[in-house]
Design a protein around this motif. Sequence first.
Motif, mmCIF file in Angstrom:
data_model
loop_
_atom_site.group_PDB
_atom_site.id
_atom_site.type_symbol
_atom_site.label_atom_id
_atom_site.label_comp_id
_atom_site.label_asym_id
_atom_site.label_seq_id
_atom_site.Cartn_x
_atom_site.Cartn_y
_atom_site.Cartn_z
ATOM 1 N N THR A 290 0.756 -1.144 0.154
ATOM 2 C CA THR A 290 -0.115 0.015 0.025
ATOM 3 C C THR A 290 0.863 1.081 0.077
ATOM 4 O O THR A 290 0.384 2.301 -0.717
ATOM 5 C CB THR A 290 -1.121 -0.085 1.255
ATOM 6 O OG1 THR A 290 -2.009 -1.191 1.251
ATOM 7 C CG2 THR A 290 -1.922 1.423 1.273
ATOM 8 N N ALA A 291 1.850 1.318 0.757
ATOM 9 C CA ALA A 291 2.811 2.407 0.807
ATOM 10 C C ALA A 291 3.494 2.522 -0.141
ATOM 11 O O ALA A 291 3.712 3.797 -0.900
ATOM 12 C CB ALA A 291 3.851 2.273 1.939
ATOM 13 N N GLN A 292 4.080 1.184 -1.074
ATOM 14 C CA GLN A 292 4.578 1.752 -2.199
ATOM 15 C C GLN A 292 3.908 2.235 -3.496
ATOM 16 O O GLN A 292 4.030 3.061 -4.185
ATOM 17 C CB GLN A 292 5.330 0.479 -2.607
ATOM 18 C CG GLN A 292 6.345 0.299 -3.849
ATOM 19 C CD GLN A 292 6.769 -1.057 -4.145
ATOM 20 O OE1 GLN A 292 5.839 -1.812 -4.142
ATOM 21 N NE2 GLN A 292 8.139 -0.987 -4.433
ATOM 22 N N SER A 293 2.512 1.716 -3.426
ATOM 23 C CA SER A 293 1.437 2.416 -4.429
ATOM 24 C C SER A 293 1.211 3.771 -4.169
ATOM 25 O O SER A 293 0.970 4.526 -5.169
ATOM 26 C CB SER A 293 0.242 1.462 -4.527
ATOM 27 O OG SER A 293 -0.543 1.621 -3.026
ATOM 28 N N ARG A 294 1.415 4.412 -2.917
ATOM 29 C CA ARG A 294 1.195 5.674 -2.460
ATOM 30 C C ARG A 294 2.606 6.567 -2.715
ATOM 31 O O ARG A 294 2.648 7.780 -2.178
ATOM 32 C CB ARG A 294 0.484 5.796 -1.352
ATOM 33 C CG ARG A 294 -0.849 5.178 -1.454
ATOM 34 C CD ARG A 294 -1.534 5.369 0.154
ATOM 35 N NE ARG A 294 -2.868 4.756 0.089
ATOM 36 C CZ ARG A 294 -3.534 4.510 1.016
ATOM 37 N NH1 ARG A 294 -2.980 4.686 2.270
ATOM 38 N NH2 ARG A 294 -4.681 3.802 1.047
ATOM 39 N N GLN A 295 3.642 5.906 -3.128
ATOM 40 C CA GLN A 295 4.938 6.440 -3.170
ATOM 41 C C GLN A 295 5.317 6.967 -1.611
ATOM 42 O O GLN A 295 6.235 7.768 -1.671
ATOM 43 C CB GLN A 295 4.955 7.536 -4.101
ATOM 44 C CG GLN A 295 5.076 7.046 -5.475
ATOM 45 C CD GLN A 295 4.549 7.864 -6.456
ATOM 46 O OE1 GLN A 295 4.397 9.044 -6.380
ATOM 47 N NE2 GLN A 295 4.280 7.045 -7.382
ATOM 48 N N SER A 296 5.059 6.149 -0.749
ATOM 49 C CA SER A 296 5.271 6.257 0.671
ATOM 50 C C SER A 296 6.219 5.140 1.051
ATOM 51 O O SER A 296 6.183 4.834 2.348
ATOM 52 C CB SER A 296 4.285 6.612 1.796
ATOM 53 O OG SER A 296 3.264 5.698 1.581
ATOM 54 N N GLY A 297 6.701 4.505 0.231
ATOM 55 C CA GLY A 297 7.612 3.122 0.698
ATOM 56 C C GLY A 297 8.305 2.885 -0.529
ATOM 57 O O GLY A 297 8.243 3.281 -1.906
ATOM 58 N N SER A 298 9.465 2.210 -0.269
ATOM 59 C CA SER A 298 10.419 1.853 -1.281
ATOM 60 C C SER A 298 11.298 0.572 -1.063
ATOM 61 O O SER A 298 11.752 0.497 0.078
ATOM 62 C CB SER A 298 11.327 3.035 -1.569
ATOM 63 O OG SER A 298 12.378 2.714 -2.650
ATOM 64 N N ALA A 378 12.642 -3.467 2.366
ATOM 65 C CA ALA A 378 11.570 -2.778 1.997
ATOM 66 C C ALA A 378 11.241 -1.893 3.093
ATOM 67 O O ALA A 378 11.262 -2.101 4.222
ATOM 68 C CB ALA A 378 10.244 -3.764 1.930
ATOM 69 N N ALA A 379 10.968 -0.325 2.790
ATOM 70 C CA ALA A 379 10.792 0.384 3.881
ATOM 71 C C ALA A 379 9.497 1.362 3.628
ATOM 72 O O ALA A 379 9.017 1.506 2.552
ATOM 73 C CB ALA A 379 11.930 1.728 3.574
ATOM 74 N N ILE A 380 8.891 1.392 4.849
ATOM 75 C CA ILE A 380 7.511 2.071 4.942
ATOM 76 C C ILE A 380 7.850 3.509 5.537
ATOM 77 O O ILE A 380 8.421 3.548 6.570
ATOM 78 C CB ILE A 380 6.493 1.347 5.571
ATOM 79 C CG1 ILE A 380 6.349 -0.109 5.019
ATOM 80 C CG2 ILE A 380 5.267 2.055 5.828
ATOM 81 C CD1 ILE A 380 5.533 -0.882 5.896
ATOM 82 N N TYR A 381 7.561 4.351 4.836
ATOM 83 C CA TYR A 381 7.705 5.868 5.332
ATOM 84 C C TYR A 381 6.873 6.237 6.252
ATOM 85 O O TYR A 381 5.833 5.902 6.293
ATOM 86 C CB TYR A 381 8.031 7.006 4.180
ATOM 87 C CG TYR A 381 9.279 6.379 3.035
ATOM 88 C CD1 TYR A 381 10.192 5.833 3.625
ATOM 89 C CD2 TYR A 381 8.983 6.908 1.859
ATOM 90 C CE1 TYR A 381 11.330 5.446 2.573
ATOM 91 C CE2 TYR A 381 10.139 6.658 0.927
ATOM 92 C CZ TYR A 381 11.293 5.846 1.327
ATOM 93 O OH TYR A 381 12.484 5.394 0.544
ATOM 94 N N ARG A 382 7.382 7.238 6.972
ATOM 95 C CA ARG A 382 6.576 8.073 8.047
ATOM 96 C C ARG A 382 5.437 9.063 6.986
ATOM 97 O O ARG A 382 4.180 9.077 7.801
ATOM 98 C CB ARG A 382 7.144 8.794 8.927
ATOM 99 C CG ARG A 382 8.258 8.218 9.740
ATOM 100 C CD ARG A 382 8.887 8.872 10.843
ATOM 101 N NE ARG A 382 10.062 8.375 11.418
ATOM 102 C CZ ARG A 382 9.915 7.457 12.354
ATOM 103 N NH1 ARG A 382 8.827 7.348 13.014
ATOM 104 N NH2 ARG A 382 11.114 7.062 12.900
#
Length: 383
Positions: A290-298, A378-382
């Motif tokens: 979900t985060a990657q799809s919203r560009q808040s994860g990489s 895999a990172a999930i951003y704040r």
Amino acid sequence: MLQITVERLGRLLAAHEPLCISLYLPTHRRLPENKQDPILYRNLLAEMESSLSEKYPVRQVREIMEKFQSLAADDLFWRHRTDGLAIFSAHETFEVYELQRPVQKLLVIADSFHTKPLVRILQSADRYQVLCLSQHEARLYEGNRDGLDSVELIEVPTELSDVLTDERSPSTQSVGSYGKRSGEGGSAVHHGHQPRTDLAEAEVLKFFRAVDRGILEHHSRLSGLPLLLVALARNQADFRSLSHNPFLLAEGISIDPDSLDLEKLRQLAWKGIEPFYLNRLIGLTEKFATAQSRQSGSGDLSDVAKAAVSNQVATLLVEADRVIPGVIDRETGAIGSVNPTNSHVDDMLDDLAELVMAKGGEVVIVPAARMPTTSGLAAIYRY
């Protein structure tokens, strides 16, 4: 003997007065393998003494070596080992940690402690704690899918008698005669083997409240690990009715813990923990997607390193046993090249994990089959 926790790792990562000595040793639980452990340890001490003697006066070297050598002479210590050992020594610091996963033999003498081997052990997703509880006793264990070991309880009553008052009302005490054979005279001795039912229940609940409070404050909050309760059904119900521990799993194991040896306890505990473990990994994978799809994860190392420096990484998943040689600049997040002549090459995944933890982020070590990326992270951003 200490188990490593996030709080204790944080203390090791903090600045210490040089010199700082970090020693890692693979150890063994059983004969005949564990006979080699003290030999390997003494060999490391010889290396340490030789290295220290090149830079420091004899008296200082002798003082540094004293605690290490005292441990070498402790036969009982070496008869009861787990899978690994980590020792950290600095000015006014000497800490020995039990490890539940093997480590490579390593000696580092530097201006700070070498903690990278601890990060992967500490942040592995399969770690958990087990509380074995009866009306009269409490025991705590910590483990993973492969091992389970006793934890020394801190500020937690281990027995019912620890929380009882010294004096009881005479009406609640029974009278018996101890210390004399049948037919011999003797003064009556008061004892409490048949207390009133309502009093006994109140005492047990008092004991359970004290255990719950101590486990939460001094163990669960420090470790952040899921807590599995092993107790008879009645004790399960009573303890849960008063527990305030958010780490306590909803499903426990309803059995008398005294009927289990350690290996059987480990098997039952992992059977109870595994669904929680798998659900957690699924949840993290879905959260990353979900985060990657919203560009808040990489999953890109270069991007995540820069985000970590900027304190943007909330959760970092790292692939277990994966190594990416190189170094990460802790000021800029830039990836450094590897010196091929250096026999000890840093792992950028370990650097990244340490950086995220230092910034207050969460690090989770995940098996390769469960990783949502092929990059090893895999990172999930704040935000």
